[in-house]
Design an enzyme around this catalytic site. Structure first.
Site, PDB file in Angstrom:
ATOM      1  N   GLU A 182      18.076-100.930  45.914  1.00  0.00           N
ATOM      2  CA  GLU A 182      18.703-101.841  46.878  1.00  0.00           C
ATOM      3  C   GLU A 182      17.870-101.945  48.159  1.00  0.00           C
ATOM      4  O   GLU A 182      18.345-101.723  49.262  1.00  0.00           O
ATOM      5  CB  GLU A 182      20.148-101.424  47.176  1.00  0.00           C
ATOM      6  N   ASP A 240      20.760 -96.096  40.687  1.00  0.00           N
ATOM      7  CA  ASP A 240      22.171 -96.395  40.881  1.00  0.00           C
ATOM      8  C   ASP A 240      22.649 -97.167  39.658  1.00  0.00           C
ATOM      9  O   ASP A 240      22.318 -98.330  39.494  1.00  0.00           O
ATOM     10  CB  ASP A 240      22.334 -97.217  42.171  1.00  0.00           C
ATOM     11  N   HIS A 264      24.994 -94.081  49.956  1.00  0.00           N
ATOM     12  CA  HIS A 264      24.623 -93.199  48.855  1.00  0.00           C
ATOM     13  C   HIS A 264      23.820 -92.018  49.411  1.00  0.00           C
ATOM     14  O   HIS A 264      23.260 -92.097  50.505  1.00  0.00           O
ATOM     15  CB  HIS A 264      23.723 -93.922  47.846  1.00  0.00           C
ATOM     16  N   ASN A 311      20.526 -98.860  50.408  1.00  0.00           N
ATOM     17  CA  ASN A 311      21.371 -99.932  50.955  1.00  0.00           C
ATOM     18  C   ASN A 311      20.645-100.673  52.083  1.00  0.00           C
ATOM     19  O   ASN A 311      21.181-100.860  53.170  1.00  0.00           O
ATOM     20  CB  ASN A 311      22.714 -99.370  51.433  1.00  0.00           C
ATOM     21  N   ASN A 364      25.816 -97.766  39.035  1.00  0.00           N
ATOM     22  CA  ASN A 364      27.087 -98.433  39.346  1.00  0.00           C
ATOM     23  C   ASN A 364      28.136 -98.164  38.272  1.00  0.00           C
ATOM     24  O   ASN A 364      28.947 -99.029  37.937  1.00  0.00           O
ATOM     25  CB  ASN A 364      26.879 -99.944  39.546  1.00  0.00           C
TER      26      ASN A 364
END
Length: 253
Positions: free
Chosen positions: A35, A147, A244, A9, A149
């Site tokens: 990310e 990830d 995360h 992130n 999602n």
């Protein structure tokens, strides 16, 4: 080979939370990052050239958005991206080739509220599956980390009923996960652990992580041929710094 995958992130944000110390001490042979939200020329030398790793980056055209990376102790034979500009322009995939073994760091799109990007999400998923099938048919073994999602089953999120219409748990996303697994790609974590309350992402709101009100949306999948060499796959909930936490997989390569 020990592989860690982590949606940080924002790589610059997590650098301020001792990411470089963690990277130096994590003991992984390969670290997949998602990310990143940055381009390499925006990053410190500590992130680009850490003492134990070589780094490889795929950045989005849009500033401060998406992006993936791989840190590797061993120089890969080659680095590739997915090969579709729709997704490569968002820096969604980095692929590192080690002989006939491929480690992939992937950041799957978020389908967003009311499924605003669901078509784009499923197109990415299908493109990834096509690429994996191509690699496996050519004799490569793969470990797809990242990830996704997507929370696949009710066991994979704390409140499945109340989230049935929400991004990450939409019927179309879960159906794609069914198709993906049916195509011969093993959910390594669930192969070893069938316990509930095992999550990899928590909202920053309402003390969700403290209460363990989370979702399991980060994965390390392998093709069936590779499964006998997978020794373990665990969720590293002891690692902080992002919304995360990392996933760790050990493969006898």
């Amino acid at each position: 080979m020990k592989i860690l995958t982590w949606n940080v992130n924002g790589i610059r944000a997590v650098e301020k939370k001792d990411f470089c110390t963690w990277l130096d001490n994590c003991g992984a042979d390969v670290v997949c990052i998602q990310e990143t939200k940055a381009k390499p020329d925006q990053l410190s030398d500590n992130l680009i050239n850490p003492p134990k790793y070589k780094s490889f980056w795929a950045s989005a055209v849009k500033p401060g958005y998406s992006g993936t990376a791989i840190y590797s102790k061993t120089e890969p034979d080659k680095i590739e991206v997915l090969g579709d500009s729709r997704f490569d322009d968002e820096g969604r995939t980095v692929m590192a080739f080690f002989g006939k073994f491929v480690v992939i760091s992937a950041y799957f799109p978020n389908s967003q509220d009311a499924g605003a990007r669901l078509d784009y999400k499923i197109a990415f998923c299908d493109c990834m599956l096509d690429r994996l099938n191509q690699l496996v048919s050519q004799g490569y073994d793969i470990c797809l980390c990242g990830d996704y999602n997507i929370a696949h089953k009710p066991i994979d999120l704390k409140n499945p009923k109340t989230n049935e219409g929400n991004a990450g748990y939409l019927p179309e996303e879960r159906a794609w996960m069914d198709k993906f697994l049916d195509a011969g790609y093993i959910d390594s974590f669930r192969h070893f652990c069938q316990e509930p309350d095992q999550y990899s992402w928590w909202s920053y709101r309402f003390h969700a992580r403290e209460k363990n009100v989370g979702w399991r949306i980060d994965y390390a999948n392998v093709n069936e041929r590779l499964l006998p060499k997978v020794k373990n796959c665990v969720i590293r909930q002891d690692v902080f710094g992002s919304d995360h936490c990392p996933i760790e997989i050990d493969i006898d390569i």
